[in-house]
Design a protein around this motif. Sequence first.
Motif, mmCIF file in Angstrom:
data_model
loop_
_atom_site.group_PDB
_atom_site.id
_atom_site.type_symbol
_atom_site.label_atom_id
_atom_site.label_comp_id
_atom_site.label_asym_id
_atom_site.label_seq_id
_atom_site.Cartn_x
_atom_site.Cartn_y
_atom_site.Cartn_z
ATOM 1 N N ARG A 34 -48.945 20.095 -7.932
ATOM 2 C CA ARG A 34 -50.370 20.395 -8.138
ATOM 3 C C ARG A 34 -50.585 21.890 -8.329
ATOM 4 O O ARG A 34 -51.385 22.317 -9.166
ATOM 5 C CB ARG A 34 -51.197 19.889 -6.956
ATOM 6 C CG ARG A 34 -51.246 18.371 -6.820
ATOM 7 C CD ARG A 34 -52.074 17.970 -5.621
ATOM 8 N NE ARG A 34 -53.473 18.306 -5.774
ATOM 9 C CZ ARG A 34 -54.324 18.463 -4.764
ATOM 10 N NH1 ARG A 34 -53.905 18.335 -3.517
ATOM 11 N NH2 ARG A 34 -55.590 18.753 -5.002
ATOM 12 N N TRP A 35 -49.884 22.691 -7.533
ATOM 13 C CA TRP A 35 -50.015 24.147 -7.647
ATOM 14 C C TRP A 35 -49.513 24.610 -9.004
ATOM 15 O O TRP A 35 -50.154 25.429 -9.677
ATOM 16 C CB TRP A 35 -49.234 24.804 -6.516
ATOM 17 C CG TRP A 35 -49.333 26.290 -6.428
ATOM 18 C CD1 TRP A 35 -50.295 27.013 -5.788
ATOM 19 C CD2 TRP A 35 -48.406 27.251 -6.955
ATOM 20 N NE1 TRP A 35 -50.031 28.371 -5.885
ATOM 21 C CE2 TRP A 35 -48.869 28.534 -6.600
ATOM 22 C CE3 TRP A 35 -47.226 27.149 -7.680
ATOM 23 C CZ2 TRP A 35 -48.197 29.708 -6.951
ATOM 24 C CZ3 TRP A 35 -46.551 28.311 -8.041
ATOM 25 C CH2 TRP A 35 -47.044 29.566 -7.679
ATOM 26 N N CYS A 36 -48.354 24.091 -9.429
ATOM 27 C CA CYS A 36 -47.784 24.476 -10.719
ATOM 28 C C CYS A 36 -48.738 24.129 -11.871
ATOM 29 O O CYS A 36 -48.974 24.938 -12.776
ATOM 30 C CB CYS A 36 -46.449 23.769 -10.930
ATOM 31 S SG CYS A 36 -45.148 24.230 -9.755
ATOM 32 N N ALA A 37 -49.266 22.913 -11.826
ATOM 33 C CA ALA A 37 -50.170 22.471 -12.889
ATOM 34 C C ALA A 37 -51.421 23.347 -12.942
ATOM 35 O O ALA A 37 -51.895 23.716 -14.028
ATOM 36 C CB ALA A 37 -50.548 21.008 -12.668
ATOM 37 N N MET A 38 -51.967 23.658 -11.771
ATOM 38 C CA MET A 38 -53.153 24.508 -11.740
ATOM 39 C C MET A 38 -52.852 25.895 -12.290
ATOM 40 O O MET A 38 -53.636 26.466 -13.066
ATOM 41 C CB MET A 38 -53.694 24.624 -10.319
ATOM 42 C CG MET A 38 -54.902 25.560 -10.230
ATOM 43 S SD MET A 38 -55.517 25.762 -8.543
ATOM 44 C CE MET A 38 -54.140 26.654 -7.803
ATOM 45 N N MET A 39 -51.697 26.466 -11.901
ATOM 46 C CA MET A 39 -51.372 27.826 -12.311
ATOM 47 C C MET A 39 -51.239 27.954 -13.827
ATOM 48 O O MET A 39 -51.795 28.871 -14.430
ATOM 49 C CB MET A 39 -50.090 28.290 -11.613
ATOM 50 C CG MET A 39 -50.281 28.630 -10.158
ATOM 51 S SD MET A 39 -51.366 30.079 -9.977
ATOM 52 C CE MET A 39 -51.691 30.035 -8.215
#
Length: 335
Positions: A34-39
């Motif tokens: 989720r963090w990767c996708a958001m970034m």
Amino acid sequence: MKPLAIVLVAVLLAAGCSSQRRDKVTVACGASERWCAMMVKRFSDATGVEADFVRLSSGEALERIRSARARQEFDVWHGGPVDSYVAAKDQGLLEPYESEKSGEIRKQWIDREHTWSGIYAGVLAFCNNTKELGERGMKPIRSWRELLDERLRGAVAIAHPATSGTAYTALWTQVELNGGDQDAALAYMRDLHPNVLRYNSSGSEAAVQVAKQEAAVGVVFSHDCVAAQEQGYPNLEVTFPQEGTGYELGGLAVLAGAHNPDGARRYVDWALSGASQRLGPLVQFYALPTNTKVPAHSKAADPAAVKLVPYDVEVAGRAKQALVGRFRAEVAEPS
């Protein structure tokens, strides 16, 4: 179609594909999905540069980056403990870049030669399922020695240091707790082995196993257990080893041989910025920011309240390949 025309069409198509590839930033991302996708989405929104990512644990990322040295598939490496970045630096896999935002990063959390930058910090902790522990007649674990209790046979969730930066942090923490004695650290891990449920490939998976009561306690970064709490799993409690614990410094680097080096440098500038480092809590990622202009979230671990070992990421990174090799030979191979 005449032969010359065929050749011209092929050249034009190849040039078009190459141009598309240069215009895009591809990130090897070592944090949560989720963090990767958001970034990458927020980067594209802020800059107009197309970006995508492949989620890899730190050991997997290092191996992919090393294997593709001549034909690099990634432009940027983002997230995951910098122990692996130090190993990559020693192998000539990173491209030095001093970002305009480097001055905003805490000095102790950035490479002096600017081959990598710290992007967040997380403290190693125990993620306890109080219900499962209670059924075993135990309270939340607060000591590395308690983790060896026979009542925890097959009930400790942890990853393998060959694939997981979290697990390597746990291994190097034992080295530090034993005054630099790698033999003693490996002896501890051999003692722990009967209690291990299985060796995961990703460190954060341990928090999920504990949350689902597949394991009683997990060795994770504290923010991974907090994220599981926020996803609605009950009976979870974060504790820190009383003997001392290690921490990760999540890394960020431009990769040598990047197809889009200009885009990669723009990504680094953005990721080091205060605007980027404020985003984590939006996806329940409560690591400590490295940008001095961004305050720590109230749910982040407080380093001042935890006993930390003197974790030297440069020394840990240079020792990684040999020490992980010994772990595989003397303790266990990856599951």
